[in-house]
Motif scaffolding. Sequence first.
Motif, PDB file in Angstrom:
ATOM      1  N   SER A 218       3.533   5.853  -9.789  1.00 59.70           N
ATOM      2  CA  SER A 218       2.576   6.424  -8.836  1.00 59.70           C
ATOM      3  C   SER A 218       1.544   5.376  -8.417  1.00 59.70           C
ATOM      4  O   SER A 218       1.747   4.661  -7.428  1.00 59.70           O
ATOM      5  CB  SER A 218       1.922   7.686  -9.406  1.00 59.70           C
ATOM      6  OG  SER A 218       1.116   7.399 -10.531  1.00 59.70           O
ATOM      7  N   GLN A 219       0.461   5.256  -9.154  1.00 66.75           N
ATOM      8  CA  GLN A 219      -0.621   4.337  -8.794  1.00 66.75           C
ATOM      9  C   GLN A 219      -0.088   2.899  -8.694  1.00 66.75           C
ATOM     10  O   GLN A 219       0.723   2.481  -9.528  1.00 66.75           O
ATOM     11  CB  GLN A 219      -1.705   4.413  -9.866  1.00 66.75           C
ATOM     12  CG  GLN A 219      -2.998   3.739  -9.520  1.00 66.75           C
ATOM     13  CD  GLN A 219      -4.020   3.925 -10.644  1.00 66.75           C
ATOM     14  OE1 GLN A 219      -3.660   4.167 -11.792  1.00 66.75           O
ATOM     15  NE2 GLN A 219      -5.283   3.803 -10.305  1.00 66.75           N
ATOM     16  N   GLY A 220      -0.566   2.175  -7.694  1.00 69.90           N
ATOM     17  CA  GLY A 220      -0.046   0.836  -7.461  1.00 69.90           C
ATOM     18  C   GLY A 220      -0.672  -0.220  -8.356  1.00 69.90           C
ATOM     19  O   GLY A 220      -1.740  -0.737  -8.046  1.00 69.90           O
TER      20      GLY A 220
ATOM     21  N   TYR B 294      -4.962   4.655   4.063  1.00 70.67           N
ATOM     22  CA  TYR B 294      -5.371   4.453   2.665  1.00 70.67           C
ATOM     23  C   TYR B 294      -6.597   5.316   2.376  1.00 70.67           C
ATOM     24  O   TYR B 294      -7.479   5.465   3.234  1.00 70.67           O
ATOM     25  CB  TYR B 294      -5.662   2.961   2.433  1.00 70.67           C
ATOM     26  CG  TYR B 294      -5.990   2.660   0.997  1.00 70.67           C
ATOM     27  CD1 TYR B 294      -5.066   2.898  -0.017  1.00 70.67           C
ATOM     28  CD2 TYR B 294      -7.238   2.166   0.634  1.00 70.67           C
ATOM     29  CE1 TYR B 294      -5.379   2.651  -1.338  1.00 70.67           C
ATOM     30  CE2 TYR B 294      -7.549   1.908  -0.689  1.00 70.67           C
ATOM     31  CZ  TYR B 294      -6.613   2.155  -1.668  1.00 70.67           C
ATOM     32  OH  TYR B 294      -6.918   1.913  -2.983  1.00 70.67           O
TER      33      TYR B 294
ATOM     34  N   LYS C 216      -3.783  -7.903  -6.036  1.00 71.70           N
ATOM     35  CA  LYS C 216      -2.377  -7.713  -5.651  1.00 71.70           C
ATOM     36  C   LYS C 216      -1.605  -9.012  -5.807  1.00 71.70           C
ATOM     37  O   LYS C 216      -0.449  -9.033  -6.191  1.00 71.70           O
ATOM     38  CB  LYS C 216      -2.275  -7.308  -4.177  1.00 71.70           C
ATOM     39  CG  LYS C 216      -3.230  -6.248  -3.754  1.00 71.70           C
ATOM     40  CD  LYS C 216      -2.864  -4.936  -4.374  1.00 71.70           C
ATOM     41  CE  LYS C 216      -4.007  -3.965  -4.191  1.00 71.70           C
ATOM     42  NZ  LYS C 216      -3.768  -2.716  -4.862  1.00 71.70           N
TER      43      LYS C 216
ATOM     44  N   ASN D 208      -0.121   0.333   3.234  1.00 71.96           N
ATOM     45  CA  ASN D 208      -0.056   1.298   2.139  1.00 71.96           C
ATOM     46  C   ASN D 208      -0.519   2.638   2.710  1.00 71.96           C
ATOM     47  O   ASN D 208      -1.617   2.690   3.278  1.00 71.96           O
ATOM     48  CB  ASN D 208      -1.012   0.850   1.020  1.00 71.96           C
ATOM     49  CG  ASN D 208      -1.031   1.795  -0.156  1.00 71.96           C
ATOM     50  OD1 ASN D 208      -0.227   2.699  -0.253  1.00 71.96           O
ATOM     51  ND2 ASN D 208      -1.974   1.575  -1.065  1.00 71.96           N
TER      52      ASN D 208
ATOM     53  N   TYR E  80      -2.074  -6.934   0.991  1.00 62.84           N
ATOM     54  CA  TYR E  80      -0.680  -7.273   0.644  1.00 62.84           C
ATOM     55  C   TYR E  80      -0.176  -8.435   1.500  1.00 62.84           C
ATOM     56  O   TYR E  80       1.021  -8.530   1.791  1.00 62.84           O
ATOM     57  CB  TYR E  80       0.221  -6.049   0.816  1.00 62.84           C
ATOM     58  CG  TYR E  80      -0.203  -4.874  -0.046  1.00 62.84           C
ATOM     59  CD1 TYR E  80       0.093  -4.840  -1.406  1.00 62.84           C
ATOM     60  CD2 TYR E  80      -0.932  -3.812   0.489  1.00 62.84           C
ATOM     61  CE1 TYR E  80      -0.315  -3.771  -2.207  1.00 62.84           C
ATOM     62  CE2 TYR E  80      -1.339  -2.745  -0.304  1.00 62.84           C
ATOM     63  CZ  TYR E  80      -1.031  -2.732  -1.651  1.00 62.84           C
ATOM     64  OH  TYR E  80      -1.431  -1.679  -2.439  1.00 62.84           O
TER      65      TYR E  80
ATOM     66  N   PHE F 126      -4.553   8.737  -6.997  1.00 59.29           N
ATOM     67  CA  PHE F 126      -4.049   7.730  -7.935  1.00 59.29           C
ATOM     68  C   PHE F 126      -4.475   8.067  -9.362  1.00 59.29           C
ATOM     69  O   PHE F 126      -3.699   7.959 -10.308  1.00 59.29           O
ATOM     70  CB  PHE F 126      -4.553   6.336  -7.541  1.00 59.29           C
ATOM     71  CG  PHE F 126      -4.303   6.017  -6.100  1.00 59.29           C
ATOM     72  CD1 PHE F 126      -3.004   5.987  -5.615  1.00 59.29           C
ATOM     73  CD2 PHE F 126      -5.343   5.777  -5.228  1.00 59.29           C
ATOM     74  CE1 PHE F 126      -2.753   5.708  -4.282  1.00 59.29           C
ATOM     75  CE2 PHE F 126      -5.103   5.497  -3.888  1.00 59.29           C
ATOM     76  CZ  PHE F 126      -3.815   5.466  -3.414  1.00 59.29           C
TER      77      PHE F 126
ATOM     78  N   ARG G 296       5.995   8.361  -2.481  1.00 59.18           N
ATOM     79  CA  ARG G 296       5.853   6.906  -2.584  1.00 59.18           C
ATOM     80  C   ARG G 296       6.049   6.471  -4.036  1.00 59.18           C
ATOM     81  O   ARG G 296       5.434   7.027  -4.938  1.00 59.18           O
ATOM     82  CB  ARG G 296       4.449   6.504  -2.118  1.00 59.18           C
ATOM     83  CG  ARG G 296       4.246   5.005  -1.961  1.00 59.18           C
ATOM     84  CD  ARG G 296       2.773   4.623  -1.925  1.00 59.18           C
ATOM     85  NE  ARG G 296       2.229   4.553  -3.273  1.00 59.18           N
ATOM     86  CZ  ARG G 296       0.972   4.190  -3.573  1.00 59.18           C
ATOM     87  NH1 ARG G 296       0.128   3.885  -2.603  1.00 59.18           N
ATOM     88  NH2 ARG G 296       0.551   4.147  -4.819  1.00 59.18           N
TER      89      ARG G 296
ATOM     90  N   PHE H 166       5.647  -0.934  -2.494  1.00 58.47           N
ATOM     91  CA  PHE H 166       5.969   0.489  -2.483  1.00 58.47           C
ATOM     92  C   PHE H 166       7.290   0.754  -1.771  1.00 58.47           C
ATOM     93  O   PHE H 166       7.623   0.075  -0.791  1.00 58.47           O
ATOM     94  CB  PHE H 166       4.862   1.282  -1.776  1.00 58.47           C
ATOM     95  CG  PHE H 166       3.512   1.089  -2.407  1.00 58.47           C
ATOM     96  CD1 PHE H 166       3.278   1.497  -3.714  1.00 58.47           C
ATOM     97  CD2 PHE H 166       2.481   0.475  -1.700  1.00 58.47           C
ATOM     98  CE1 PHE H 166       2.035   1.300  -4.302  1.00 58.47           C
ATOM     99  CE2 PHE H 166       1.238   0.274  -2.280  1.00 58.47           C
ATOM    100  CZ  PHE H 166       1.012   0.686  -3.594  1.00 58.47           C
TER     101      PHE H 166
HETATM  102  N1  GLN Z   1      -4.310   1.039  -4.150  1.00 62.67           N
HETATM  103  C1  GLN Z   1      -3.605   1.526  -5.285  1.00 62.67           C
HETATM  104  C2  GLN Z   1      -2.453   2.401  -4.797  1.00 62.67           C
HETATM  105  O1  GLN Z   1      -2.247   2.546  -3.650  1.00 62.67           O
HETATM  106  C3  GLN Z   1      -4.491   2.333  -6.176  1.00 62.67           C
HETATM  107  C4  GLN Z   1      -5.904   1.907  -6.273  1.00 62.67           C
HETATM  108  C5  GLN Z   1      -6.744   2.976  -6.887  1.00 62.67           C
HETATM  109  O2  GLN Z   1      -6.348   3.626  -7.846  1.00 62.67           O
HETATM  110  N2  GLN Z   1      -7.868   3.213  -6.304  1.00 62.67           N
HETATM  111  O3  GLN Z   1      -1.753   2.960  -5.588  1.00 62.67           O
END
Ligand code: GLN
Length: 385
Positions: free
Chosen positions: A36-38, A125, A236, A174, A205, A20, A365, A320
């Motif tokens: 990219s990063q969530g 994850y 979130k 995720n 989520y 990320f 993703r 995502f």
């Molecule tokens: N969980 C977030 C993602 O999936 C990112 C979190 C992080 O940067 N550690 O994108």
Amino acid sequence: MPHYSGTIQSKLPRVGTTIFTVMSRLAAEHGAINLSQGFPDFDCAPELRALFTKYINAGLNQYPPMAGVPVLREAVAEKAHALYGTEYDVEHEVTIVPGATYAIYTAIAAMVRPGDEVILLEPAYDSYAPSVEVNGGTPVYVQLTYPDYAIPWEAVRQAITPRTRMIVINTPNNPTASVFSAEDLRMLEGVLEGTDIVVIADEVYEHIVFDGHAHQSVARFPGLAERSFVVSSFGKTYHVTGWKTGYVLAPRELMTEFRKVHQFNVFVANGPIQYALAEYMKDKDAYLNLAAFYQRKRDFFLAAIAGSRFTPLRSRGTFFQNLNYDRVSDERDTDLAVRLTREHGIASIPVSVFYREPPQHRVLRFCFAKSEETLSKGAEILSRI
Ligand code: GLN
Ligand code: PMP
């Protein structure tokens, strides 16, 4: 600059910088649209910001209680009861924590001893395996099927040994955007029956499940609730990933051990944020309407890329959308993600990094927690590739 000249035997020799951070940095360097990063590219509700400053200005700036401020623990327990039908004791079974990553780490540190095995479902994850390994545990992987990311329950059953201490599950998931069904949870309940295996249920989520389905929390299933740490994150739910605040629900026996580590790991989560969240939680619509909010974004993004050569995989929850790129390139996803960022100005996350061994499937993703403007720009680029 000081320099350490001793020998370091890394406890995490294979760990580098998270994907990320890598992709968000690359996106910034190249001025790319960052899917990219969530994290949302829009702000949280102004009311929530106002509540945070209200409590700072009210002088609530010293250590809150170790387990979290009572009003927030009460609000969390009430919500869990209303949505999942299970009562958690506010005093002993609810803890407010500085984020879900922390909660997962702390639960693992509290439960896993050297030599213990922890079952992880791949793609997993990225924080799970290092959290297990740094505590001396061994991750044992079971791969979700492709492309529907279903759980092969027989393989899970076979992965269990006398050393299995824990299984970590994540629904909504995720990076796959899949969700567990009630039948999945019943299967898990059956597989674990008669064992001492503990569950970490990463449910960050929980409020983002699409197409009219309900989130299946382990809290709904007595045979799972009695052995689970349920982990969630306000980041979130309220568009405040930078606030790093979440909560854990667990039976008293498990929570007692969790808090023993928690009190020396961080001691407490941020105080004024907790008061703000407690007051904000009175507005139930903010979390009850979240799924519809993100479903609109998912559908907007899907419609916008409909003419592209990327093939969407089903996104049932989270924020995502995975896209298969068989028709675009035969590059590795890690290479393509970098090239798309550098050459086309769009950043995504290569899904293979969530596997121990990169799989053959070609999937990137994309995060759609973004304004329509950002999503349109991103989709326009994807449609040209
Ligand atoms: N969980 C977030 C993602 O999936 C990112 C979190 C992080 O940067 N550690 O994108
Ligand atoms: N688990 C999953 C599945 C996540 O996607 C994330 C964050 N994106 C986390 C845990 C971490 O949440 P937090 O920021 O509250 O630590």
